[in-house]
Write an enzyme that holds these catalytic residues in place. Structure first.
Site, PDB file in Angstrom:
ATOM      1  N   HIS A   1       2.111 -15.353 -38.533  1.00  0.00           N
ATOM      2  CA  HIS A   1       1.670 -16.751 -38.674  1.00  0.00           C
ATOM      3  C   HIS A   1       2.455 -17.651 -37.727  1.00  0.00           C
ATOM      4  O   HIS A   1       3.618 -17.974 -37.977  1.00  0.00           O
ATOM      5  CB  HIS A   1       1.855 -17.226 -40.113  1.00  0.00           C
TER       6      HIS A   1
ATOM      7  N   HIS B   1       1.579 -20.950 -34.511  1.00  0.00           N
ATOM      8  CA  HIS B   1       0.582 -21.808 -33.871  1.00  0.00           C
ATOM      9  C   HIS B   1       0.916 -21.983 -32.401  1.00  0.00           C
ATOM     10  O   HIS B   1       2.053 -21.768 -31.983  1.00  0.00           O
ATOM     11  CB  HIS B   1       0.547 -23.185 -34.541  1.00  0.00           C
TER      12      HIS B   1
ATOM     13  N   ARG C   1      -9.777 -19.713 -41.391  1.00  0.00           N
ATOM     14  CA  ARG C   1      -8.813 -20.411 -42.236  1.00  0.00           C
ATOM     15  C   ARG C   1      -9.505 -21.564 -42.948  1.00  0.00           C
ATOM     16  O   ARG C   1     -10.140 -22.418 -42.312  1.00  0.00           O
ATOM     17  CB  ARG C   1      -7.656 -20.947 -41.396  1.00  0.00           C
TER      18      ARG C   1
ATOM     19  N   HIS D   1       1.819 -19.100 -46.945  1.00  0.00           N
ATOM     20  CA  HIS D   1       3.023 -19.837 -47.331  1.00  0.00           C
ATOM     21  C   HIS D   1       3.435 -19.675 -48.804  1.00  0.00           C
ATOM     22  O   HIS D   1       3.574 -20.648 -49.541  1.00  0.00           O
ATOM     23  CB  HIS D   1       2.837 -21.314 -47.012  1.00  0.00           C
TER      24      HIS D   1
ATOM     25  N   ASP E   1       5.735 -19.339 -38.845  1.00  0.00           N
ATOM     26  CA  ASP E   1       5.149 -20.684 -38.898  1.00  0.00           C
ATOM     27  C   ASP E   1       5.654 -21.558 -37.745  1.00  0.00           C
ATOM     28  O   ASP E   1       5.568 -22.784 -37.803  1.00  0.00           O
ATOM     29  CB  ASP E   1       5.410 -21.380 -40.240  1.00  0.00           C
TER      30      ASP E   1
END
Length: 299
Positions: free
Chosen positions: A40, A42, A129, A185, A253
């Site tokens: 995970h 971005h 998502r 999360h 993250d």
């Protein structure tokens, strides 16, 4: 775990490497196995402006490559962030740049064409998502419509609850899904209640259905203890791993857009926390290598 000598992408413990938006500079104290996956993160590239005009954080593919090197991570999963809306240009560009060592999770409207889904699949996307609440929520009873759209591709639905109670309210709809479900999360299990909160019971029931995964990612979202240990998430992580070690994933993250003050999370320290949660090397290998392989690289 695999030594740095057997994992040439790793930074040797004791050396330093600065990475934008990542606290600390050290490599993990416990080197990860070859093939380890960050499930995970971005990418925010200024070549692709965000739909809501946010520009406070940029984190490019080159920036992330430095994090991979520092952590010793071999592969990764790029997740489309909410600020890009349904614009997947940045995601596709990142997947093309990272190549076969990356997979993606996209954001698409329910009415997206089959041709667009096929195109995203060719670029490495393997899931969609959906948000339960927030700026653009999807009602839980519509999740099954998405499941029908992606069934032929073998994709999964990745859900972000934003609040723990949202997962509780959506449980019946999520249990009824015919596809694989991935929960972001720690399921937003609230603190300080942690394992005593009803959200934890919901999360464990979903894990028990055999087709749900959960990501050990972004502990700072719910932690009351804070950096760099986020120790109040320990009991939650251990309970999830004990319940279904074959369906637990780890994610950084990065670039940690929800953390707006210093210090930024230390990604190496968060990765080292996995040793406390899963003392057995075989379990850590399952979480970092085997489970992601099964979910994201099965075809």
């Amino acid at each position: 775990m695999t030594s740095p000598a057997n994992n040439p992408s790793a930074t040797v413990p004791g050396t330093e490497m600065e990475v934008v938006h990542s606290g600390g500079t050290q490599a993990p104290l416990h080197p990860v196995p070859s093939g380890a996956v960050d499930c995970h993160h971005h990418i925010f590239d200024p070549r692709f402006p965000r739909a809501n005009s946010r520009s406070t954080i940029w984190g490019t593919v080159d920036d992330y490559r430095r994090l991979k090197q520092r952590l010793g991570i071999s592969r990764s999963v790029v997740v489309s962030p909410q600020s890009y809306g349904f614009d997947n240009r940045c995601l596709v560009d990142a997947l093309d740049a990272l190549g076969e060592q990356a997979r993606g999770v996209a954001a698409v409207p329910l009415g997206v064409s089959d041709a667009e889904l096929d195109r995203l699949h060719r670029h490495g996307v393997r899931g969609v998502r959906l948000y339960l609440i927030g700026d653009a929520p999807t009602p839980p009873d519509r999740f099954i419509d998405y499941a029908r759209r992606i069934e032929r591709l073998g994709w999964h639905i990745q859900v972000i609850a934003v609040e723990g109670e949202a997962l509780v309210a959506a449980e019946a709809a999520l249990q009824a899904l015919p596809c694989t479900l991935v929960i972001d999360h720690f399921g937003y299990v609230p603190q300080p209640e942690g394992v005593e909160h009803p959200t934890m019971e919901t999360l464990l029931r979903l894990l028990a259905n055999g087709h749900t995964y959960v990501k050990l990612s972004a502990p700072y979202i719910t932690s009351h203890v804070g950096p760099q240990s986020y120790a109040d998430l320990d009991a939650v992580a251990v309970a999830l791993i004990n319940a279904a070690p074959e369906r637990v994933l780890w994610g950084s993250d990065w670039p940690h857009t929800l953390v707006t003050t210093d210090p930024k999370p230390d990604d190496a320290a968060m990765l080292d926390r996995l040793v406390r949660w899963a003392p057995q090397e075989s379990v850590r290998h399952r979480i970092l290598v085997d489970n992601p392989q099964q979910l994201y690289w099965k075809d």
